[in-house]
Enzyme design. Structure first.
Site, short mmCIF file in Angstrom:
data_model
loop_
_atom_site.label_atom_id
_atom_site.label_comp_id
_atom_site.label_asym_id
_atom_site.label_seq_id
_atom_site.Cartn_x
_atom_site.Cartn_y
_atom_site.Cartn_z
CG ASN A 1 -7.28 -2.86 -6.25
OD1 ASN A 1 -6.39 -3.94 -5.99
ND2 ASN A 1 -7.67 -1.23 -5.41
CG ASP B 1 -2.29 1.03 1.06
OD1 ASP B 1 -2.46 1.47 -0.03
OD2 ASP B 1 -2.08 0.54 2.05
C1 FPP Z 1 -1.73 0.54 -2.97
O1 FPP Z 1 -1.49 1.48 -3.04
C2 FPP Z 1 -1.63 -0.97 -4.47
C3 FPP Z 1 -1.77 -0.60 -5.42
C4 FPP Z 1 -3.55 -1.10 -5.73
C5 FPP Z 1 -1.44 -2.26 -6.41
C6 FPP Z 1 -0.31 -2.72 -6.17
C7 FPP Z 1 0.02 -3.08 -7.66
C8 FPP Z 1 1.39 -2.44 -7.94
C9 FPP Z 1 2.91 -2.82 -6.87
C10 FPP Z 1 2.38 -3.08 -9.41
C11 FPP Z 1 1.51 -4.23 -10.14
C12 FPP Z 1 2.55 -5.17 -9.08
C13 FPP Z 1 3.16 -6.61 -10.05
C14 FPP Z 1 3.03 -7.79 -9.52
C15 FPP Z 1 3.16 -5.91 -11.23
P1 FPP Z 1 -2.15 2.33 -3.65
O2 FPP Z 1 -2.53 3.28 -4.75
O3 FPP Z 1 -3.68 2.58 -3.06
O4 FPP Z 1 -1.69 4.02 -2.87
P2 FPP Z 1 -3.25 4.78 -2.12
O5 FPP Z 1 -3.24 4.40 -0.69
O6 FPP Z 1 -1.26 5.50 -1.38
O7 FPP Z 1 -2.85 5.77 -2.02
#
Ligand code: FPP
Length: 251
Positions: free
Chosen positions: A79, A31
């Site tokens: 998501n 996250d």
């Molecule tokens: C949460 O951060 C992250 C996600 C919803 C996506 C995670 C994906 C990756 C790290 C990249 C793809 C992975 C692979 C294996 C290729 P957020 O966007 O919710 O952050 P925030 O809470 O700060 O907005």
């Protein structure tokens, strides 16, 4: 028979914690990509790109440390509520990750696994994912499980549905439904018991990730935003795990 899940029994056979003990199975709620980008006045995509760099870094470090299985929450079943553009970006990053990293994973004897209902993704991406998993299927080394369109409640509902269908067909006696049987039906059935679940970015909730599997896991919430999570941060998490006392309901 002792009424505990087989994986908990598995845990009892495990040496347990102690300084220097490496968890067999670590899962991470990655996250903070969006906040990482915002702090730098960059688009959210830049945060997700940096998040992929962290995936690479941390999965290499986990292998080097002897962690048998690493499960990463890359796309949750919730998501889909994000803007279409961001969903498209995440799918694009996944495609690029498979293209760029599969050779390394395959040559390092990594077994790639997917948990979650990823067949709801675009057909070409489903085919890519299936090919990637098939290419590493004969490997014998560390497991890298990527959660794609994963939600624990959906996973458990699917298990309940399958068992109910088998019971209705007369193939399963409802009295035989045990934690052990449910365990064997989960998407994680061929992963070791979950030892350590980490969430980055300071949030302290499980967000529908591995709810069943986390029954005896140690939980670790760290303030670091996922793109800033380093090899050293993983080593710190493993050291913190080593200091925990795990009793699995005993004394
Ligand atoms: C949460 O951060 C992250 C996600 C919803 C996506 C995670 C994906 C990756 C790290 C990249 C793809 C992975 C692979 C294996 C290729 P957020 O966007 O919710 O952050 P925030 O809470 O700060 O907005």
């Amino acid at each position: 028979m002792i009424p505990v899940a087989a994986k908990a029994v598995d845990h009892l056979a495990h040496p347990g914690t102690g300084a220097g003990v490496v968890p067999r199975h670590v899962a991470i709620i990655m996250d903070g990509n969006g906040r990482w980008a915002k702090k730098r006045f960059l688009p959210r995509l830049a945060g997700h790109r940096a998040g992929v760099e962290a995936v690479r870094r941390v999965s290499r470090a986990a292998r080097a440390m002897g962690i048998e299985a690493l499960t990463l929450y890359a796309f949750s079943s919730e998501n889909w509520r994000r803007p279409a553009e961001e969903i498209g970006d995440l799918m694009g990053l996944l495609r690029r990750f498979i293209r760029s990293d599969l050779d390394e994973l395959a040559s390092e004897n990594v077994r790639l696994r997917i948990i979650g209902d990823y067949r709801r993704f675009a057909p070409d991406l489903v085919a890519m994912v299936d090919d990637a998993v098939a290419r590493t299927a004969a490997n014998t080394g560390p497991l890298l499980a990527i959660a794609l369109n994963y939600g624990a409640q959906g996973e458990l509902a699917a298990v309940a549905r399958r068992l109910a269908e088998r019971a209705l067909a007369g193939e399963l006696d409802p009295a035989a439904i045990s934690p052990d049987l449910i365990d064997r039906e989960l998407d994680t059935h061929d992963l070791p018991p979950l030892d350590l679940l980490i969430r980055t970015s300071g949030e302290q909730r499980l967000s529908n990730f591995l709810l069943w599997q986390a029954a005896y896991a140690e939980l670790l919430f760290v303030d670091t935003l996922w793109p800033d999570f380093t090899e050293a941060a993983l080593a710190d998490a493993v050291a913190a795990f080593g200091l925990r006392q795990r009793r699995f309901g005993g004394l």
